[in-house]
Design a protein around this motif. Structure first.
Motif, PDB file in Angstrom:
ATOM      1  N   GLY A  90      28.464 -50.771 -67.354  1.00  0.00           N
ATOM      2  CA  GLY A  90      29.883 -50.661 -67.693  1.00  0.00           C
ATOM      3  C   GLY A  90      30.283 -49.259 -68.075  1.00  0.00           C
ATOM      4  N   GLY A  91      31.546 -49.089 -68.436  1.00  0.00           N
ATOM      5  CA  GLY A  91      32.039 -47.797 -68.890  1.00  0.00           C
ATOM      6  C   GLY A  91      32.023 -46.751 -67.804  1.00  0.00           C
ATOM      7  N   GLY A  92      32.202 -47.167 -66.517  1.00  0.00           N
ATOM      8  CA  GLY A  92      32.194 -46.204 -65.432  1.00  0.00           C
ATOM      9  C   GLY A  92      30.814 -45.869 -64.941  1.00  0.00           C
ATOM     10  N   CYS A  93      29.806 -46.639 -65.310  1.00  0.00           N
ATOM     11  CA  CYS A  93      28.429 -46.351 -64.908  1.00  0.00           C
ATOM     12  C   CYS A  93      28.049 -47.043 -63.613  1.00  0.00           C
ATOM     13  CB  CYS A  93      27.448 -46.778 -66.005  1.00  0.00           C
ATOM     14  SG  CYS A  93      27.536 -45.739 -67.471  1.00  0.00           S
ATOM     15  N   GLY A  94      28.744 -48.116 -63.260  1.00  0.00           N
ATOM     16  CA  GLY A  94      28.387 -48.859 -62.058  1.00  0.00           C
ATOM     17  C   GLY A  94      29.021 -48.250 -60.832  1.00  0.00           C
ATOM     18  N   GLY A  95      28.528 -48.666 -59.677  1.00  0.00           N
ATOM     19  CA  GLY A  95      29.104 -48.201 -58.428  1.00  0.00           C
ATOM     20  C   GLY A  95      28.641 -46.802 -58.075  1.00  0.00           C
ATOM     21  N   GLU A  96      29.431 -46.171 -57.188  1.00  0.00           N
ATOM     22  CA  GLU A  96      29.082 -44.824 -56.731  1.00  0.00           C
ATOM     23  C   GLU A  96      29.534 -43.788 -57.751  1.00  0.00           C
ATOM     24  OE1 GLU A  96      30.365 -43.868 -52.797  1.00  0.00           O
ATOM     25  OE2 GLU A  96      29.836 -45.861 -52.048  1.00  0.00           O
ATOM     26  N   CYS A  97      28.713 -42.775 -57.925  1.00  0.00           N
ATOM     27  CA  CYS A  97      29.080 -41.665 -58.820  1.00  0.00           C
ATOM     28  C   CYS A  97      29.584 -40.522 -57.959  1.00  0.00           C
ATOM     29  CB  CYS A  97      27.884 -41.223 -59.651  1.00  0.00           C
ATOM     30  SG  CYS A  97      27.492 -42.360 -60.971  1.00  0.00           S
ATOM     31  N   THR A  98      30.841 -40.158 -58.162  1.00  0.00           N
ATOM     32  CA  THR A  98      31.453 -39.097 -57.358  1.00  0.00           C
ATOM     33  C   THR A  98      31.840 -37.893 -58.196  1.00  0.00           C
ATOM     34  OG1 THR A  98      33.590 -40.174 -57.617  1.00  0.00           O
ATOM     35  CG2 THR A  98      32.318 -40.734 -55.645  1.00  0.00           C
ATOM     36  N   GLY A  99      31.439 -37.886 -59.460  1.00  0.00           N
ATOM     37  CA  GLY A  99      31.785 -36.768 -60.333  1.00  0.00           C
ATOM     38  C   GLY A  99      30.898 -35.557 -60.061  1.00  0.00           C
ATOM     39  N   GLY A 141      27.499 -41.012 -67.522  1.00  0.00           N
ATOM     40  CA  GLY A 141      28.786 -41.682 -67.354  1.00  0.00           C
ATOM     41  C   GLY A 141      29.962 -40.777 -67.670  1.00  0.00           C
ATOM     42  N   PRO A 142      31.178 -41.254 -67.399  1.00  0.00           N
ATOM     43  CA  PRO A 142      32.384 -40.450 -67.578  1.00  0.00           C
ATOM     44  C   PRO A 142      32.614 -39.972 -69.012  1.00  0.00           C
ATOM     45  CG  PRO A 142      32.904 -42.500 -66.434  1.00  0.00           C
ATOM     46  CD  PRO A 142      31.477 -42.570 -66.836  1.00  0.00           C
ATOM     47  N   GLN A 143      32.076 -40.694 -70.007  1.00  0.00           N
ATOM     48  CA  GLN A 143      32.236 -40.263 -71.400  1.00  0.00           C
ATOM     49  C   GLN A 143      31.013 -39.481 -71.904  1.00  0.00           C
ATOM     50  OE1 GLN A 143      33.073 -43.704 -70.634  1.00  0.00           O
ATOM     51  NE2 GLN A 143      35.138 -42.927 -70.337  1.00  0.00           N
ATOM     52  N   GLY A 144      30.041 -39.185 -71.028  1.00  0.00           N
ATOM     53  CA  GLY A 144      28.861 -38.418 -71.426  1.00  0.00           C
ATOM     54  C   GLY A 144      27.679 -39.291 -71.821  1.00  0.00           C
ATOM     55  N   GLN A 145      27.844 -40.611 -71.754  1.00  0.00           N
ATOM     56  CA  GLN A 145      26.744 -41.509 -72.095  1.00  0.00           C
ATOM     57  C   GLN A 145      25.725 -41.549 -70.949  1.00  0.00           C
ATOM     58  OE1 GLN A 145      29.636 -42.444 -70.863  1.00  0.00           O
ATOM     59  NE2 GLN A 145      29.536 -44.421 -69.844  1.00  0.00           N
ATOM     60  N   VAL A 146      24.454 -41.828 -71.291  1.00  0.00           N
ATOM     61  CA  VAL A 146      23.424 -41.975 -70.273  1.00  0.00           C
ATOM     62  C   VAL A 146      23.475 -43.419 -69.783  1.00  0.00           C
ATOM     63  CG1 VAL A 146      20.947 -41.918 -69.797  1.00  0.00           C
ATOM     64  CG2 VAL A 146      21.973 -40.184 -71.268  1.00  0.00           C
ATOM     65  N   CYS A 147      23.820 -43.586 -68.517  1.00  0.00           N
ATOM     66  CA  CYS A 147      23.896 -44.929 -67.927  1.00  0.00           C
ATOM     67  C   CYS A 147      22.511 -45.412 -67.526  1.00  0.00           C
ATOM     68  CB  CYS A 147      24.797 -44.910 -66.700  1.00  0.00           C
ATOM     69  SG  CYS A 147      26.486 -44.408 -67.049  1.00  0.00           S
ATOM     70  N   SER A 148      21.730 -44.530 -66.937  1.00  0.00           N
ATOM     71  CA  SER A 148      20.364 -44.863 -66.529  1.00  0.00           C
ATOM     72  C   SER A 148      19.575 -43.573 -66.399  1.00  0.00           C
ATOM     73  CB  SER A 148      20.369 -45.628 -65.203  1.00  0.00           C
ATOM     74  OG  SER A 148      20.873 -44.810 -64.163  1.00  0.00           O
ATOM     75  N   SER A 149      18.260 -43.715 -66.478  1.00  0.00           N
ATOM     76  CA  SER A 149      17.380 -42.570 -66.290  1.00  0.00           C
ATOM     77  C   SER A 149      16.033 -43.082 -65.827  1.00  0.00           C
ATOM     78  CB  SER A 149      17.238 -41.762 -67.588  1.00  0.00           C
ATOM     79  OG  SER A 149      16.657 -42.556 -68.591  1.00  0.00           O
ATOM     80  N   GLY A 150      15.289 -42.222 -65.174  1.00  0.00           N
ATOM     81  CA  GLY A 150      13.967 -42.601 -64.683  1.00  0.00           C
ATOM     82  C   GLY A 150      13.159 -41.366 -64.332  1.00  0.00           C
ATOM     83  N   ILE A 151      11.861 -41.568 -64.172  1.00  0.00           N
ATOM     84  CA  ILE A 151      10.969 -40.481 -63.765  1.00  0.00           C
ATOM     85  C   ILE A 151      10.909 -40.491 -62.242  1.00  0.00           C
ATOM     86  CG2 ILE A 151       8.616 -39.584 -63.837  1.00  0.00           C
ATOM     87  CD1 ILE A 151      10.003 -39.374 -66.525  1.00  0.00           C
ATOM     88  N   THR A 152      11.343 -39.401 -61.605  1.00  0.00           N
ATOM     89  CA  THR A 152      11.311 -39.284 -60.155  1.00  0.00           C
ATOM     90  C   THR A 152       9.941 -38.845 -59.689  1.00  0.00           C
ATOM     91  OG1 THR A 152      13.649 -38.709 -60.177  1.00  0.00           O
ATOM     92  CG2 THR A 152      12.440 -38.205 -58.180  1.00  0.00           C
ATOM     93  N   GLY A 180      34.366 -38.413 -63.182  1.00  0.00           N
ATOM     94  CA  GLY A 180      33.611 -39.679 -63.194  1.00  0.00           C
ATOM     95  C   GLY A 180      32.144 -39.456 -63.526  1.00  0.00           C
ATOM     96  N   CYS A 181      31.321 -40.442 -63.176  1.00  0.00           N
ATOM     97  CA  CYS A 181      29.891 -40.322 -63.483  1.00  0.00           C
ATOM     98  C   CYS A 181      29.220 -39.395 -62.475  1.00  0.00           C
ATOM     99  CB  CYS A 181      29.226 -41.701 -63.498  1.00  0.00           C
ATOM    100  SG  CYS A 181      29.154 -42.540 -61.908  1.00  0.00           S
ATOM    101  N   VAL A 182      28.008 -38.947 -62.839  1.00  0.00           N
ATOM    102  CA  VAL A 182      27.253 -38.041 -61.973  1.00  0.00           C
ATOM    103  C   VAL A 182      25.774 -38.395 -62.040  1.00  0.00           C
ATOM    104  CG1 VAL A 182      26.911 -36.239 -63.713  1.00  0.00           C
ATOM    105  CG2 VAL A 182      26.959 -35.609 -61.318  1.00  0.00           C
ATOM    106  N   ASP A 183      25.108 -38.313 -60.884  1.00  0.00           N
ATOM    107  CA  ASP A 183      23.654 -38.462 -60.814  1.00  0.00           C
ATOM    108  C   ASP A 183      23.064 -37.072 -60.709  1.00  0.00           C
ATOM    109  OD1 ASP A 183      23.387 -41.303 -60.803  1.00  0.00           O
ATOM    110  OD2 ASP A 183      24.147 -41.324 -58.754  1.00  0.00           O
ATOM    111  N   THR A 184      22.075 -36.787 -61.522  1.00  0.00           N
ATOM    112  CA  THR A 184      21.465 -35.464 -61.511  1.00  0.00           C
ATOM    113  C   THR A 184      19.969 -35.591 -61.748  1.00  0.00           C
ATOM    114  OG1 THR A 184      21.616 -33.235 -62.442  1.00  0.00           O
ATOM    115  CG2 THR A 184      21.893 -35.058 -63.970  1.00  0.00           C
ATOM    116  N   GLN A 185      19.246 -34.543 -61.401  1.00  0.00           N
ATOM    117  CA  GLN A 185      17.804 -34.501 -61.638  1.00  0.00           C
ATOM    118  C   GLN A 185      17.481 -33.270 -62.464  1.00  0.00           C
ATOM    119  OE1 GLN A 185      15.513 -34.845 -58.066  1.00  0.00           O
ATOM    120  NE2 GLN A 185      16.022 -37.004 -57.829  1.00  0.00           N
ATOM    121  N   VAL A 186      16.534 -33.443 -63.390  1.00  0.00           N
ATOM    122  CA  VAL A 186      16.152 -32.357 -64.280  1.00  0.00           C
ATOM    123  C   VAL A 186      14.654 -32.104 -64.098  1.00  0.00           C
ATOM    124  CG1 VAL A 186      16.121 -31.507 -66.639  1.00  0.00           C
ATOM    125  CG2 VAL A 186      17.899 -33.113 -65.934  1.00  0.00           C
TER     126      VAL A 186
END
Length: 194
Positions: A90-99, A141-152, A180-186
């Motif tokens: 929720g909170g803009g975390c679902g679906g496609e991230c286009t941010g 997510g759009p408010q800066g919350q971590v929606c999901s994370s994982g080890i790539t 909106g939300c964004v997927d990124t790798q660190v």
């Protein structure tokens, strides 16, 4: 005729010897009785409880974060291909991230990567030869919350380090991305300091 008298034979001191033997037998018997009595007491002690069996690893609390200047080749977080996550919290975390990730978000992710070095430093005390690279994927997510994370990827080879690093990113809050939300790798390189 005169009787010749012979003196009686001298008495031997065997009474003391017999008393010593009797005393030793009594002491030996008392020792045997004492040991037999303590054997029953030892058997009556309850068995220690079996160790708990869980399938989940016990994780220690992460160490306090080191200053950000200790980052070695943390890399720049990169935007990755858009992927669909169903039921993303929720909170803009679902679906496609286009941010898109703002410079402040990139900076905050690099700072978190620097703090994650504490996980590596703690494991390095156990294995001085430990080194490698861990890449963490994070959906912010759009408010800066971590929606999901994982080890790539994880070439460090210590699951405790990966778990600790992942926990640090999961508990973080970051500057909101733009649009909106964004997927990124660190990416993080861990090598011992010389």
């Amino acid at each position: 005729m005169a009787e010749s008298t012979t003196p009686p034979p001298p008495k031997s001191g065997s009474g003391g010897f017999i008393a010593a033997i009797v005393l030793m037998l009594l002491l030996g018997g008392g020792l045997v009785l004492w040991k037999m009595g303590s054997k029953d007491k030892v058997a009556a002690l309850p068995a220690p409880p079996p160790p708990p069996t869980t399938s989940e690893p016990v994780l220690e609390a992460p160490p306090p974060p080191p200053p950000p200047e200790k980052v070695e080749d943390a890399g720049t977080p990169q935007k990755t291909a858009v992927k669909k996550i169903v039921g993303g919290g929720g909170g803009g975390c679902g679906g496609e991230c286009t941010g898109t990730a703002s410079p402040a978000l990139h900076s905050a992710l690099r700072s978190k990567a620097g703090q994650a070095r504490g996980c590596y430093e703690r494991a390095l005390r156990q294995n001085a030869m430990l080194s490698g690279k861990i890449v963490v994927s994070v959906r912010v997510g759009p408010q800066g919350q971590v929606c999901s994370s994982g080890i790539t990827s994880n070439s460090v080879g210590d699951p405790g380090v990966a778990s600790c690093v992942l926990g640090m990113f999961r508990s973080g809050t970051f500057p909101p991305p733009q649009g909106g939300c964004v997927d990124t790798q660190v990416p993080m390189n861990f090598v011992p300091k010389s």
